[in-house]
Design an enzyme around this catalytic site. Sequence first.
Site, PDB file in Angstrom:
ATOM      1  N   ALA A  15       0.830  -1.349   0.070  1.00 44.57           N
ATOM      2  CA  ALA A  15       0.201   0.116  -0.054  1.00 44.57           C
ATOM      3  C   ALA A  15       0.925   1.436   0.034  1.00 44.57           C
ATOM      4  O   ALA A  15       2.064   1.189   0.574  1.00 44.57           O
ATOM      5  CB  ALA A  15      -0.893  -0.142   1.283  1.00 44.57           C
ATOM      6  N   GLY A  71       1.343  -5.261   1.826  1.00 41.66           N
ATOM      7  CA  GLY A  71      -0.120  -5.843   1.178  1.00 41.66           C
ATOM      8  C   GLY A  71       0.158  -6.706  -0.305  1.00 41.66           C
ATOM      9  O   GLY A  71      -0.343  -7.671  -0.535  1.00 41.66           O
ATOM     10  N   GLU A 126       0.886 -10.088   1.277  1.00 39.17           N
ATOM     11  CA  GLU A 126      -0.630 -10.468   1.613  1.00 39.17           C
ATOM     12  C   GLU A 126      -1.366 -11.080   0.350  1.00 39.17           C
ATOM     13  O   GLU A 126      -2.055 -11.955   0.462  1.00 39.17           O
ATOM     14  CB  GLU A 126      -1.331  -9.541   2.525  1.00 39.17           C
ATOM     15  CG  GLU A 126      -0.600  -8.959   3.942  1.00 39.17           C
ATOM     16  CD  GLU A 126      -1.216  -8.194   4.768  1.00 39.17           C
ATOM     17  OE1 GLU A 126      -1.936  -8.364   5.658  1.00 39.17           O
ATOM     18  OE2 GLU A 126      -1.263  -6.824   4.398  1.00 39.17           O
ATOM     19  N   GLU A 169       5.416  -3.099   7.591  1.00 36.87           N
ATOM     20  CA  GLU A 169       4.652  -2.044   8.148  1.00 36.87           C
ATOM     21  C   GLU A 169       4.501  -1.958   9.830  1.00 36.87           C
ATOM     22  O   GLU A 169       4.387  -0.888  10.193  1.00 36.87           O
ATOM     23  CB  GLU A 169       2.969  -2.295   7.695  1.00 36.87           C
ATOM     24  CG  GLU A 169       2.197  -3.574   7.738  1.00 36.87           C
ATOM     25  CD  GLU A 169       2.551  -4.526   6.693  1.00 36.87           C
ATOM     26  OE1 GLU A 169       1.555  -5.167   6.075  1.00 36.87           O
ATOM     27  OE2 GLU A 169       3.578  -4.746   6.277  1.00 36.87           O
TER      28      GLU A 169
END
Length: 126
Positions: free
Chosen positions: A14, A54, A57, A77
């Site tokens: 992100a 992300g 993920e 993060e």
Amino acid sequence: MVLTGDGRGFSGGADISEFSGPPTGGPDFNDIIERCERSTKPIVAAIHGIALGGGLELALGCAWRVAAANAQLGLPEVKIGILPGAGGTQRLPRLIGPKAAVERIVAGDPVSGAVAKSLGNRRRPD
């Protein structure tokens, strides 16, 4: 289906500047990962360069992952006080075991594709 990134990496995750404003529209990222996970067709994440936050993920939501030995995978993060928010804390332990997953999540340091392979890359549980 093979999911890969364009250019120098799979996905850097992100853009944290997006957290300061309202959603910009489009599909919800968690919904995209769940669609990959529920797909009746196997989806393979072909990882090169980086797969961070992300991006990792998303790869974890795929049925299989293959990575270049020098790829960098991680959930960095936590280094800025944010927990992985797209299911990484649930999917990673299923793939590499709880002990290794907690170590990776808490540290936030990326590992190479070669190290990731040594941690395990089992098929996503059905």
